[in-house]
Design an enzyme around this catalytic site. Sequence first.
Site, PDB file in Angstrom:
ATOM      1  N   SER A   1       0.835  -1.199   0.000  1.00  0.00           N
ATOM      2  CA  SER A   1       0.000   0.000   0.000  1.00  0.00           C
ATOM      3  C   SER A   1       0.876   1.259   0.000  1.00  0.00           C
ATOM      4  O   SER A   1       1.703   1.420  -0.898  1.00  0.00           O
ATOM      5  CB  SER A   1      -0.961  -0.039   1.191  1.00  0.00           C
ATOM      6  OG  SER A   1      -1.971   0.919   1.080  1.00  0.00           O
TER       7      SER A   1
ATOM      8  N   GLU B   1      -9.508  -2.890  -7.138  1.00  0.00           N
ATOM      9  CA  GLU B   1      -8.894  -1.764  -6.436  1.00  0.00           C
ATOM     10  C   GLU B   1      -9.039  -0.458  -7.204  1.00  0.00           C
ATOM     11  O   GLU B   1      -8.776  -0.418  -8.410  1.00  0.00           O
ATOM     12  CB  GLU B   1      -7.392  -2.001  -6.241  1.00  0.00           C
ATOM     13  CG  GLU B   1      -7.013  -3.221  -5.452  1.00  0.00           C
ATOM     14  CD  GLU B   1      -5.540  -3.193  -5.046  1.00  0.00           C
ATOM     15  OE1 GLU B   1      -5.089  -2.145  -4.544  1.00  0.00           O
ATOM     16  OE2 GLU B   1      -4.859  -4.199  -5.236  1.00  0.00           O
TER      17      GLU B   1
ATOM     18  N   HIS C   1      -7.555  -4.704  -2.244  1.00  0.00           N
ATOM     19  CA  HIS C   1      -6.314  -4.024  -1.896  1.00  0.00           C
ATOM     20  C   HIS C   1      -5.504  -4.861  -0.904  1.00  0.00           C
ATOM     21  O   HIS C   1      -6.029  -5.355   0.094  1.00  0.00           O
ATOM     22  CB  HIS C   1      -6.673  -2.668  -1.274  1.00  0.00           C
ATOM     23  CG  HIS C   1      -5.509  -1.806  -0.946  1.00  0.00           C
ATOM     24  ND1 HIS C   1      -4.681  -1.277  -1.913  1.00  0.00           N
ATOM     25  CD2 HIS C   1      -5.035  -1.360   0.245  1.00  0.00           C
ATOM     26  CE1 HIS C   1      -3.763  -0.531  -1.333  1.00  0.00           C
ATOM     27  NE2 HIS C   1      -3.946  -0.576  -0.030  1.00  0.00           N
TER      28      HIS C   1
END
Length: 303
Positions: free
Chosen positions: A148, A243, A273
């Site tokens: 991330s 995502e 995600h």
Amino acid sequence: MSEQQRRAADSELRRPAPSAPAEPASIQEQRAGFAALMANLGQVPKGWRRGTGTLGGRPVVTVETEGEARPGTILYFHGGSWSLGSPETAIALTANLVVRSGVRAISVDYRLAPEHPFPAAVEDGVAAYRELLSQGTDPASVVFAGDSAGGGLSVTTCLAARAAGLPVPAGIVAFSPGLDATRTGASMDSKAGIDPIFTREGLAPALDLYQGDADAAHELLSPAVHADLTGLPPLLLQVGTNEVLLDDSTRLAERARQFEVDVILDVVAGVPHVFQIFAGRLDEADDALDRAALFVTQRLRRR
């Protein structure tokens, strides 16, 4: 692939919090909530041990396999929108990568926004890498990795290290990286409602905290659309089709090709995600981590 597993992962991420606070949560409350979420989502594998220390002036957690160790180092950057998280919240991801590859990881507890906005996290990443090199570590024995926001940092730290005259590492592994503060990717809209976590609007507060007064078009905030990638090492980008950040990865991959940088774009259908956090419960997560571990060992074998 298991459709049932994918549906279960999606449902778990959509599950509402037990109770909504009367007032907006403070950053401390958000951090506590994120730590609890990650502890519940991730299954930590067996066969590893942890240590603590400092690197580049920041605390780090070292993760090593209890099995046969391979030479090399994974410099890991945790996720959390640049304002949440720690090496502990990413421990399931880090440990899975270490156990599968046999390569030790050093996870950096970089400074967080809003107390320390951009470019503090990048500076901490470069400082950690610089000290690792000063200890005699061969850059060809290092792979950057992250998830991330930390996936984004694995790329931007490499860009900043290159700009500082440091040699680049052997490779970069990025799980669902955040690579575009301008939020201009088509997936910001096309995946609205499909993504169980993020929306274009929902990303804005965290990005604003991290970005501060900087221009969103800065190459270290939006490398997917603005960075000069010349000389970067091979990249492995893993992302799910569910995502809003999908195009952060697809556009960085296209940009890498334009700059003659080796890149593997690993797009997995129907997963959310940082789907790798579901290792042990989602076949696609286990398969993706196996591919990431293979990439790490292949890159380090070339030293």
